[in-house]
Design a protein around this motif. Structure first.
Motif, PDB file in Angstrom:
ATOM      1  N   ASP A 335       0.741  -1.106   0.024  1.00 28.51           N
ATOM      2  CA  ASP A 335       0.136  -0.122  -0.011  1.00 28.51           C
ATOM      3  C   ASP A 335       0.875   1.403  -0.168  1.00 28.51           C
ATOM      4  N   LYS A 336       2.147   1.155   0.101  1.00 31.92           N
ATOM      5  CA  LYS A 336       3.018   2.315   0.108  1.00 31.92           C
ATOM      6  C   LYS A 336       3.638   2.656  -1.010  1.00 31.92           C
ATOM      7  N   VAL A 337       3.506   1.633  -2.017  1.00 29.35           N
ATOM      8  CA  VAL A 337       4.044   1.913  -3.495  1.00 29.35           C
ATOM      9  C   VAL A 337       2.885   2.296  -4.594  1.00 29.35           C
ATOM     10  N   GLN A 338       3.050   3.549  -5.165  1.00 34.18           N
ATOM     11  CA  GLN A 338       2.096   3.935  -5.974  1.00 34.18           C
ATOM     12  C   GLN A 338       2.614   4.064  -7.439  1.00 34.18           C
ATOM     13  N   GLU A 339       1.875   4.113  -8.353  1.00 35.62           N
ATOM     14  CA  GLU A 339       2.196   4.228  -9.792  1.00 35.62           C
ATOM     15  C   GLU A 339       2.495   5.732 -10.119  1.00 35.62           C
ATOM     16  N   ALA A 340       3.694   6.217 -10.481  1.00 31.01           N
ATOM     17  CA  ALA A 340       3.842   7.423 -10.593  1.00 31.01           C
ATOM     18  C   ALA A 340       3.311   8.064 -11.888  1.00 31.01           C
ATOM     19  N   VAL A 341       3.171   9.551 -12.092  1.00 31.72           N
ATOM     20  CA  VAL A 341       2.682  10.039 -13.331  1.00 31.72           C
ATOM     21  C   VAL A 341       4.066  10.725 -13.804  1.00 31.72           C
ATOM     22  N   MET A 342       3.984  11.056 -14.977  1.00 31.82           N
ATOM     23  CA  MET A 342       5.004  12.131 -15.786  1.00 31.82           C
ATOM     24  C   MET A 342       4.983  13.407 -15.016  1.00 31.82           C
ATOM     25  N   LEU A 343       6.081  14.044 -14.759  1.00 30.86           N
ATOM     26  CA  LEU A 343       6.245  15.288 -14.451  1.00 30.86           C
ATOM     27  C   LEU A 343       6.890  16.234 -15.619  1.00 30.86           C
ATOM     28  N   MET A 344       6.588  17.425 -15.682  1.00 36.17           N
ATOM     29  CA  MET A 344       7.000  18.020 -16.746  1.00 36.17           C
ATOM     30  C   MET A 344       8.341  18.805 -16.216  1.00 36.17           C
ATOM     31  N   GLY A 345       8.815  18.595 -14.974  1.00 34.40           N
ATOM     32  CA  GLY A 345      10.189  19.183 -14.598  1.00 34.40           C
ATOM     33  C   GLY A 345      11.281  18.168 -15.299  1.00 34.40           C
ATOM     34  N   SER A 346      12.572  18.769 -15.025  1.00 34.98           N
ATOM     35  CA  SER A 346      13.587  18.134 -15.655  1.00 34.98           C
ATOM     36  C   SER A 346      14.514  17.912 -14.671  1.00 34.98           C
ATOM     37  N   GLU A 347      15.417  16.971 -15.174  1.00 28.31           N
ATOM     38  CA  GLU A 347      16.584  16.215 -13.994  1.00 28.31           C
ATOM     39  C   GLU A 347      17.813  16.088 -14.863  1.00 28.31           C
ATOM     40  N   ASP A 348      19.148  16.410 -14.531  1.00 25.99           N
ATOM     41  CA  ASP A 348      20.232  16.266 -15.240  1.00 25.99           C
ATOM     42  C   ASP A 348      20.768  14.889 -14.895  1.00 25.99           C
ATOM     43  N   PHE A 349      20.103  14.235 -13.902  1.00 25.30           N
ATOM     44  CA  PHE A 349      20.323  12.493 -13.689  1.00 25.30           C
ATOM     45  C   PHE A 349      20.167  11.972 -15.141  1.00 25.30           C
ATOM     46  N   SER A 350      19.256  12.611 -15.931  1.00 25.23           N
ATOM     47  CA  SER A 350      19.116  11.826 -17.385  1.00 25.23           C
ATOM     48  C   SER A 350      20.172  11.639 -18.148  1.00 25.23           C
ATOM     49  N   LEU A 351      21.356  12.355 -18.013  1.00 25.61           N
ATOM     50  CA  LEU A 351      22.545  12.562 -18.838  1.00 25.61           C
ATOM     51  C   LEU A 351      23.353  11.400 -18.477  1.00 25.61           C
ATOM     52  N   PHE A 352      23.132  10.752 -17.355  1.00 23.64           N
ATOM     53  CA  PHE A 352      23.806   9.450 -16.977  1.00 23.64           C
ATOM     54  C   PHE A 352      23.543   8.386 -17.813  1.00 23.64           C
ATOM     55  N   ARG A 353      22.326   8.184 -18.125  1.00 24.24           N
ATOM     56  CA  ARG A 353      21.523   7.132 -18.875  1.00 24.24           C
ATOM     57  C   ARG A 353      22.191   7.224 -20.375  1.00 24.24           C
ATOM     58  N   THR A 354      22.467   8.335 -20.993  1.00 27.11           N
ATOM     59  CA  THR A 354      22.853   8.459 -22.063  1.00 27.11           C
ATOM     60  C   THR A 354      24.478   8.802 -22.354  1.00 27.11           C
ATOM     61  N   ALA A 355      25.284   8.683 -21.157  1.00 24.85           N
ATOM     62  CA  ALA A 355      26.705   9.320 -21.175  1.00 24.85           C
ATOM     63  C   ALA A 355      27.620   8.332 -22.177  1.00 24.85           C
TER      64      ALA A 355
END
Length: 417
Positions: A335-355
């Motif tokens: 009951d403590k784990v929910q399905e997330a929704v997409m957010l329009m905010g951004s994160e530079d964590f995304s660069l590690f995936r494509t580095a």
């Protein structure tokens, strides 16, 4: 000792460290004291530490036999906001920003929670090595708020020096989600973004004789209006995208038609197609709105992309999202784990995936950061809790930290078991 008990044992000291970080925030590229504290805490866990990597970044390696490598990332920088929470550990720090201006500083985006999660995860994993095998790469990243920290660490050779991880994990606090809960989903979870500067040029002169001028203020107004049709008329209503003109500057006096107007634009999207579509549409609109006003070719608007702030969307690996979900359900409860929704905010964590040449499976999950009382007010009366980047944002420390560390450490152990 099981994971839940171990986290509970460490919780009081982690909260103490969190409150110290909250009371002593540092702006982007100024994270000297925060990085020193993290380095010392990691070393105390038996982690091999490299300091001042990619600025004030910290990289730690915890080895435990043969196995995969999991990278755990936490960002460190605070915001130029004067805190108004009234907490007994509220920030009273005044600092000088990069423009030389004095400003209040606070952790209004939860990076103090993220740092504490990184250190808490290291403490837990170092004490239960019988339950996992492999290698954990701890990355304390500077300058997330200005979107340059991840890029700086990558460009300095993060994965060349320390090896390419098999998986990357991080968390981000989320208002409107009660502390004690997490949210996760596969696929896009946060938008990609870039910023543009548009210099609209014209022919200046006296406001009383506009027929002898070409007014860039009028042209800028036409461009702004037309830019709003990119998302509303060129994108499917089911395809999230945003184009915002957040800054416009031009002119000095009511009766002077200026020679130029400068606008700053942010775009948000969820794939490379959206990225390119918005950019090409902005250039097209600027060019042809200018030509329709009689602007000569040599004075067409100049559209400049800020490459430092050009980030892909944060996209969660299906496999990793499922690992995080199952692990969190086991340690926190279904009951403590929910399905997330997409957010329009951004994160530079995304660069590690494509580095590197191959895409690195990555996952960002959200950690609830709002008290039960504030959530009750939201559900019963529609009163929103303080959002990120708000001067009154203050996660309840104990349940937020406990949940984040449990979910992160549990996910790492599941991957390396």
């Amino acid at each position: 000792m099981c994971l839940n008990e171990l986290v509970q044992t460490e919780l009081d000291d982690l909260v103490r460290i969190y409150k110290h970080l909250h009371a002593n925030p540092e702006l982007s590229n100024q994270e000297e004291k925060s990085s020193r504290l993290i380095a010392e805490q990691l070393e105390a866990c038996g982690v091999t530490v490299t300091r001042n990597f990619g600025g004030h970044g910290v990289v730690g390696i915890l080895e435990n036999g043969e196995g995969s490598t999991v990278m755990v990332r936490g960002d460190m920088d605070a915001l130029p906001i004067t805190e108004e929470t009234g907490l007994d550990y509220a920030s009273t720090i005044i600092s000088t920003d990069n423009s030389g201006s004095k400003t209040g500083v606070m952790h209004g985006c939860g990076h103090d929670i993220h740092m504490t999660t990184l250190m808490g995860t290291a403490r837990v994993l170092s004490q239960c090595k019988k339950k996992w095998n492999g290698r954990v790469l701890f990355v304390a990243q500077p300058a997330e708020e200005v979107m340059s920290g991840a890029r700086s660490m990558i460009e300095q050779g993060l994965f060349k020096k320390f090896g390419i991880p098999d998986y990357c994990l991080t968390t981000h606090v989320l208002p409107k989600l009660e502390a004690g809960n997490i949210m996760v989903k596969p696929g896009p979870i946060m938008a990609g973004t870039y910023q543009l500067k548009i210099t609209v040029r014209g022919v200046g002169g006296h406001g009383a004789i506009p027929q002898e001028c070409i007014d860039p203020v009028v042209l800028a107004a036409r461009i702004i209006t037309s830019l709003q049709t990119i998302v509303s008329r060129e994108f499917s209503p089911l395809d999230p995208a945003v184009v915002t003109v957040g800054s416009i500057h031009g002119g000095t006096k009511a009766n002077i038609i200026p020679g130029q107007v400068v606008m700053e634009v942010t775009a948000r999207f969820f794939d490379s197609k959206g990225h390119d579509h918005i950019f090409e549409s902005i250039k097209r609109i600027c060019k042809y709105e200018a030509l329709s006003m009689g602007i000569p070719e040599e004075l067409l608007p100049v559209v400049e992309l800020d490459e430092v702030n050009d980030l892909p969307a944060t996209i969660n690996s299906k496999y990793l999202a499922e690992i995080v979900r199952k692990s969190a359900e086991g340690y926190l409860g279904v009951d403590k784990v929910q399905e997330a929704v997409m957010l329009m905010g951004s994160e530079d964590f995304s660069l590690f995936r494509t580095a590197v040449d191959k895409e690195i499976p990555s996952c960002l999950f959200f950690t609830g950061a709002t008290s039960a009382e504030e959530m009750a007010l939201f559900h019963e009366k529609g009163i929103n809790p303080p959002s990120l980047h708000n001067s009154r944002f203050c996660p309840p420390p104990e349940p937020t930290i406990k949940t984040a560390v449990t979910a992160m450490a549990g996910s790492v152990m599941s991957l390396l078991s």
